[in-house]
Scaffold this motif. Structure first.
Motif, PDB file in Angstrom:
ATOM      1  N   GLY A   1      -0.334   4.486  -8.175  1.00 37.87           N
ATOM      2  CA  GLY A   1      -1.327   5.661  -8.671  1.00 37.87           C
ATOM      3  C   GLY A   1      -1.339   6.888  -7.789  1.00 37.87           C
ATOM      4  N   PRO A   2      -1.863   7.936  -8.493  1.00 36.89           N
ATOM      5  CA  PRO A   2      -1.926   8.944  -7.704  1.00 36.89           C
ATOM      6  C   PRO A   2      -2.919   9.056  -6.366  1.00 36.89           C
ATOM      7  CG  PRO A   2      -3.290   9.147  -9.846  1.00 36.89           C
ATOM      8  CD  PRO A   2      -2.402   8.047  -9.753  1.00 36.89           C
ATOM      9  N   LEU A   3      -3.710   7.958  -6.415  1.00 39.53           N
ATOM     10  CA  LEU A   3      -4.845   7.877  -5.413  1.00 39.53           C
ATOM     11  C   LEU A   3      -4.043   6.927  -4.303  1.00 39.53           C
ATOM     12  CD1 LEU A   3      -8.128   7.604  -7.019  1.00 39.53           C
ATOM     13  CD2 LEU A   3      -7.416   9.455  -6.093  1.00 39.53           C
ATOM     14  N   SER A   4      -3.095   6.153  -4.429  1.00 39.89           N
ATOM     15  CA  SER A   4      -2.492   5.342  -3.599  1.00 39.89           C
ATOM     16  C   SER A   4      -2.167   6.132  -2.180  1.00 39.89           C
ATOM     17  CB  SER A   4      -1.244   4.715  -4.020  1.00 39.89           C
ATOM     18  OG  SER A   4      -0.027   5.563  -4.600  1.00 39.89           O
ATOM     19  N   THR A   5      -1.979   7.462  -2.212  1.00 41.43           N
ATOM     20  CA  THR A   5      -1.364   8.113  -0.930  1.00 41.43           C
ATOM     21  C   THR A   5      -2.564   8.023   0.122  1.00 41.43           C
ATOM     22  OG1 THR A   5      -0.626  10.237  -0.200  1.00 41.43           O
ATOM     23  CG2 THR A   5      -2.327  10.182  -1.860  1.00 41.43           C
ATOM     24  N   TYR A   6      -3.786   7.657  -0.227  1.00 41.22           N
ATOM     25  CA  TYR A   6      -4.718   7.485   0.570  1.00 41.22           C
ATOM     26  C   TYR A   6      -5.065   6.287   1.377  1.00 41.22           C
ATOM     27  CZ  TYR A   6      -6.523  12.011  -1.378  1.00 41.22           C
ATOM     28  OH  TYR A   6      -6.531  13.422  -1.777  1.00 41.22           O
ATOM     29  N   PHE A   7      -4.185   5.182   0.785  1.00 45.07           N
ATOM     30  CA  PHE A   7      -4.495   4.034   1.036  1.00 45.07           C
ATOM     31  C   PHE A   7      -3.258   3.218   1.887  1.00 45.07           C
ATOM     32  CE2 PHE A   7      -7.367   4.575  -2.284  1.00 45.07           C
ATOM     33  CZ  PHE A   7      -8.405   3.950  -1.786  1.00 45.07           C
ATOM     34  N   GLU A   8      -3.633   2.158   3.059  1.00 46.44           N
ATOM     35  CA  GLU A   8      -2.869   1.358   3.427  1.00 46.44           C
ATOM     36  C   GLU A   8      -3.725   0.223   3.593  1.00 46.44           C
ATOM     37  OE1 GLU A   8      -0.536   0.791   7.454  1.00 46.44           O
ATOM     38  OE2 GLU A   8      -0.206   2.703   6.768  1.00 46.44           O
ATOM     39  N   PHE A   9      -3.028  -1.000   3.044  1.00 47.50           N
ATOM     40  CA  PHE A   9      -3.617  -2.277   3.085  1.00 47.50           C
ATOM     41  C   PHE A   9      -2.511  -3.410   4.018  1.00 47.50           C
ATOM     42  CE2 PHE A   9      -4.978  -0.588  -0.782  1.00 47.50           C
ATOM     43  CZ  PHE A   9      -6.643  -0.899  -0.952  1.00 47.50           C
ATOM     44  N   THR A  10      -3.360  -3.705   5.020  1.00 45.06           N
ATOM     45  CA  THR A  10      -2.535  -4.493   5.886  1.00 45.06           C
ATOM     46  C   THR A  10      -3.459  -6.121   6.314  1.00 45.06           C
ATOM     47  OG1 THR A  10      -1.075  -4.374   7.889  1.00 45.06           O
ATOM     48  CG2 THR A  10      -3.458  -3.371   7.770  1.00 45.06           C
ATOM     49  N   GLU A  11      -2.691  -6.720   6.653  1.00 45.32           N
ATOM     50  CA  GLU A  11      -3.075  -7.916   7.244  1.00 45.32           C
ATOM     51  C   GLU A  11      -3.034  -8.072   8.974  1.00 45.32           C
ATOM     52  OE1 GLU A  11      -4.404 -10.697   5.373  1.00 45.32           O
ATOM     53  OE2 GLU A  11      -3.570  -9.890   3.486  1.00 45.32           O
ATOM     54  N   GLU A  12      -4.295  -8.477   9.471  1.00 46.05           N
ATOM     55  CA  GLU A  12      -4.082  -8.660  10.971  1.00 46.05           C
ATOM     56  C   GLU A  12      -2.824  -9.592  11.208  1.00 46.05           C
ATOM     57  OE1 GLU A  12      -7.365  -8.974  14.338  1.00 46.05           O
ATOM     58  OE2 GLU A  12      -7.468 -10.570  12.645  1.00 46.05           O
ATOM     59  N   PRO A  13      -2.032  -8.926  12.266  1.00 49.51           N
ATOM     60  CA  PRO A  13      -0.530  -9.581  12.381  1.00 49.51           C
ATOM     61  C   PRO A  13      -0.866 -10.830  13.182  1.00 49.51           C
ATOM     62  CG  PRO A  13      -0.906  -7.458  13.565  1.00 49.51           C
ATOM     63  CD  PRO A  13      -2.199  -7.781  12.929  1.00 49.51           C
ATOM     64  N   PHE A  14      -1.666 -11.221  13.947  1.00 51.02           N
ATOM     65  CA  PHE A  14      -2.031 -12.491  14.241  1.00 51.02           C
ATOM     66  C   PHE A  14      -3.575 -12.886  14.894  1.00 51.02           C
ATOM     67  CE2 PHE A  14      -0.643  -9.719  17.672  1.00 51.02           C
ATOM     68  CZ  PHE A  14      -1.545 -10.077  18.809  1.00 51.02           C
ATOM     69  N   GLU A  15      -3.833 -14.012  14.793  1.00 51.52           N
ATOM     70  CA  GLU A  15      -5.338 -14.542  15.395  1.00 51.52           C
ATOM     71  C   GLU A  15      -5.259 -14.980  16.840  1.00 51.52           C
ATOM     72  OE1 GLU A  15      -9.192 -16.780  13.426  1.00 51.52           O
ATOM     73  OE2 GLU A  15      -7.221 -17.433  12.893  1.00 51.52           O
ATOM     74  N   THR A  16      -5.793 -14.036  17.516  1.00 48.97           N
ATOM     75  CA  THR A  16      -5.811 -14.212  19.054  1.00 48.97           C
ATOM     76  C   THR A  16      -6.680 -15.405  19.444  1.00 48.97           C
ATOM     77  OG1 THR A  16      -5.613 -11.929  19.162  1.00 48.97           O
ATOM     78  CG2 THR A  16      -6.098 -12.887  21.316  1.00 48.97           C
TER      79      THR A  16
END
Length: 199
Positions: free
Chosen positions: A100-115
């Motif tokens: 949607g038009p508001l998606s430009t404001y978002f980036e969803f991500t997962e922490e790459p690894f658990e230290t």
């Protein structure tokens, strides 16, 4: 940002923005770069409270879906699930704002690894943080790494503290004025904990 992230990570192994309104018009950020990256590490709550969704609503309500708006696409909410398990509210936000038009404001991500935490199980004290605080520090470092090289400015936010009304207008004023006073400032604090720290 990368240097700061590396330092935070090292320490963990051995959390507002202003609400006053500004009357001046928003300036036009660079057309080739994100102006402000807002980093939000998030974990699920015991009863799946919707804190994250409330925080997102408090921010996105101040951003326009109109591509002609000067801040359109120049503010990015970098939301990272640092739990390494299912996060219901994170998934709901991703489904709601991923298109949607508001998606430009978002980036969803997962922490790459658990230290791995090699600091022991002691609860710690103000001078020697316990495992919970060390984990939060590593989560913050992960968000900083993900934001490295992006945006002119970076803002820390927590997933359970709302952004004040009219905060984005106040942020524009705050950062411009700080830069006029001291062009190479390092950080500005505008709230508590790890909320409302600008870099």
């Amino acid at each position: 940002l990368k240097d700061t992230a590396d330092k935070l990570h090292a320490l963990s192994t051995a959390p507002a923005a202003a609400g006053a309104s500004a009357t001046q018009a928003l300036p036009l950020p660079s057309a080739t770069k994100e102006w402000l990256v807002i980093g939000i590490p998030t974990v699920p709550r015991a009863n799946n409270e919707a804190h994250l969704l409330s925080v997102i609503d408090s921010i996105i309500g101040q951003l326009s879906p109109d591509p002609s708006h000067p801040l359109y696409g120049k503010v990015k909410l970098l939301i990272m699930n640092t739990a390494h398990r299912n996060h219901r509210r994170f998934n709901e936000a991703k489904n709601k704002y991923g298109t949607g038009p508001l998606s430009t404001y978002f980036e969803f991500t997962e922490e790459p690894f658990e230290t791995k935490d090699i600091g022991g199980l002691s609860k710690g004290n103000p001078n020697k943080p316990g495992p919970s605080v060390r984990r939060q520090t590593r989560n913050i470092a992960s968000v900083l790494r993900a934001a490295h090289g992006r945006g002119k400015y970076f803002l820390f936010m927590e997933d359970d503290m709302l952004m004040c009304k009219n905060a984005l207008r106040a942020i524009v004023y705050l950062l411009e004025r700080a830069t006029k006073y001291h062009s190479d400032w390092i950080a500005i604090r505008a709230s508590f904990g790890m909320n409302g720290i600008f870099m």
